[in-house]
Design an enzyme around this catalytic site. Structure first.
Site, mmCIF file in Angstrom:
data_model
loop_
_atom_site.group_PDB
_atom_site.id
_atom_site.type_symbol
_atom_site.label_atom_id
_atom_site.label_comp_id
_atom_site.label_asym_id
_atom_site.label_seq_id
_atom_site.Cartn_x
_atom_site.Cartn_y
_atom_site.Cartn_z
ATOM 1 N N HIS A 1 0.823 -1.209 0.000
ATOM 2 C CA HIS A 1 0.000 0.000 0.000
ATOM 3 C C HIS A 1 0.859 1.262 0.000
ATOM 4 O O HIS A 1 0.400 2.321 -0.430
ATOM 5 C CB HIS A 1 -0.927 -0.004 1.217
ATOM 6 C CG HIS A 1 -2.244 0.664 0.959
ATOM 7 N ND1 HIS A 1 -3.168 0.148 0.077
ATOM 8 C CD2 HIS A 1 -2.776 1.813 1.445
ATOM 9 C CE1 HIS A 1 -4.232 0.948 0.048
ATOM 10 N NE2 HIS A 1 -4.015 1.963 0.861
ATOM 11 N N HIS B 1 -11.247 5.134 -6.222
ATOM 12 C CA HIS B 1 -11.898 5.658 -5.019
ATOM 13 C C HIS B 1 -13.347 6.023 -5.333
ATOM 14 O O HIS B 1 -13.614 6.708 -6.321
ATOM 15 C CB HIS B 1 -11.190 6.920 -4.520
ATOM 16 C CG HIS B 1 -9.880 6.648 -3.869
ATOM 17 N ND1 HIS B 1 -8.894 7.608 -3.724
ATOM 18 C CD2 HIS B 1 -9.372 5.516 -3.306
ATOM 19 C CE1 HIS B 1 -7.851 7.084 -3.110
ATOM 20 N NE2 HIS B 1 -8.116 5.824 -2.845
ATOM 21 N N TYR C 1 -4.348 13.266 0.018
ATOM 22 C CA TYR C 1 -2.966 13.359 -0.440
ATOM 23 C C TYR C 1 -2.540 14.784 -0.780
ATOM 24 O O TYR C 1 -1.358 15.050 -0.950
ATOM 25 C CB TYR C 1 -2.768 12.503 -1.707
ATOM 26 C CG TYR C 1 -3.081 11.050 -1.514
ATOM 27 C CD1 TYR C 1 -2.163 10.202 -0.909
ATOM 28 C CD2 TYR C 1 -4.292 10.514 -1.937
ATOM 29 C CE1 TYR C 1 -2.446 8.863 -0.722
ATOM 30 C CE2 TYR C 1 -4.575 9.178 -1.764
ATOM 31 C CZ TYR C 1 -3.654 8.358 -1.159
ATOM 32 O OH TYR C 1 -3.934 7.035 -0.988
#
Length: 306
Positions: free
Chosen positions: A245, A271, A280
């Site tokens: 990940h 997503h 992010y």
């Protein structure tokens, strides 16, 4: 008490069938839901000794306090409460309860902590640890390159099939959460590494189509991929908490900080909510700009064909 326990077990089996057959949850997600359910069930039976439909809000609150006292993280508490709410929504849907004992029960807000992000130099250092004269080295190099340059989840990678590869068009078809498909551009470096691996690996039976195999010709597991990543990071001398990940987070971070559109990155990552992608945006790195431009030049993921 024995009759109440049997009632819990009966409704447990019904609920498990429901989340797999009707909600179409993945095996991993369904297993997590059932672990949370079992913990809640055992707590209620041990402390209150009541049937599922007799559970009240104060009992759920007591359960949450018990999780807190055990030192569970806020994220773990929130996830467990979500599973309990899902169970009672199921009971309400099937008219087994008239109200939800979970209404008004709040879990602590989970902190959204990002794992470490790799630099391009660190990814390159990991790639340099593989022996490209061996099938295993070629396979592992292709795995790291693909994870980093596409942001695939590890579950998506181990389930990737040969017929998901559309290298002539410059993309792969990924089956993500909820069996949702998406098209993901793949750069030339990753394509070349995968093709080299496919040329060297042992032949498979015609009925098999899994891309990445272990040395026995079987599909890789998530744990195997995790170990590949951990070993490469260790050999590269990287002192960070590394997992598959981490490469996904690095990919997303570098794309956004390199100027990619957040909607494009949301689609690439699969997503459902853009809020998940926006986590992010506070980081400040500029990487993979060339990869983004090359990838989107080869395939327009926003085309009407998707």
């Amino acid at each position: 008490m024995a009759d109440i326990a049997k009632k819990w077990q009966k409704i447990r089996a019904d609920y498990q069938r429901y989340i797999i057959a009707e909600k179409h949850l993945s095996q991993n997600t369904a297993s997590a839901y059932m672990r949370d359910f079992d913990e809640f069930m055992h707590f209620v039976l041990r402390i209150f000794g009541v049937a599922p439909e007799a559970v009240e809000a104060n009992m759920v609150e007591r359960f949450m306090a018990w999780l807190y006292d055990k030192g569970r993280s806020s994220a773990s508490q929130a996830r467990t409460l979500s599973g309990v709410k899902s169970f009672y929504n199921y009971l309400l849907l099937h008219e087994k309860v008239k109200s939800l004992p979970t209404d008004g029960v709040d879990a602590p807000k989970a902190e959204r902590l990002l794992p470490d992000v790799l630099t391009v130099a660190e990814v390159d250092a990991m790639l340099e640890t593989f022996d490209m004269t061996t099938v295993k080295g070629c396979r592992d190099s292709a795995i790291v390159e693909l994870l980093y340059s596409t942001g695939l989840r590890v579950s998506e990678l181990v389930n990737l099939r040969i017929n998901n590869l559309f290298f002539g068009e410059g993309y792969i078809v990924v089956v993500g959460k909820g069996d949702k498909q998406r098209m993901v551009p793949v750069g030339a470096v990753a394509r070349d590494k995968i093709q080299l691996y496919m040329e060297l690996r042992r032949p498979k039976r015609a009925s098999e189509s899994t891309l990445f195999l272990n040395n026995r010709g079987e599909a890789l597991t998530r744990v195997m991929v995790f170990n590949i990543i951990k070993q490469a990071a260790r050999l590269a001398g990287i002192d960070k908490q590394i997992s598959p990940h981490t490469l996904r987070h690095s990919y997303a971070t570098h794309l956004l900080e390199g100027g990619a559109n957040i909607r494009q990155v949301q689609e690439l990552l699969g997503h459902e909510s853009i809020a998940t992608t926006e986590v992010y945006t506070h980081l400040n790195r500029r990487h993979l700009r060339t990869v983004v431009e090359d990838a989107f030049a080869e395939v327009d993921i926003n085309s009407d064909d998707n």
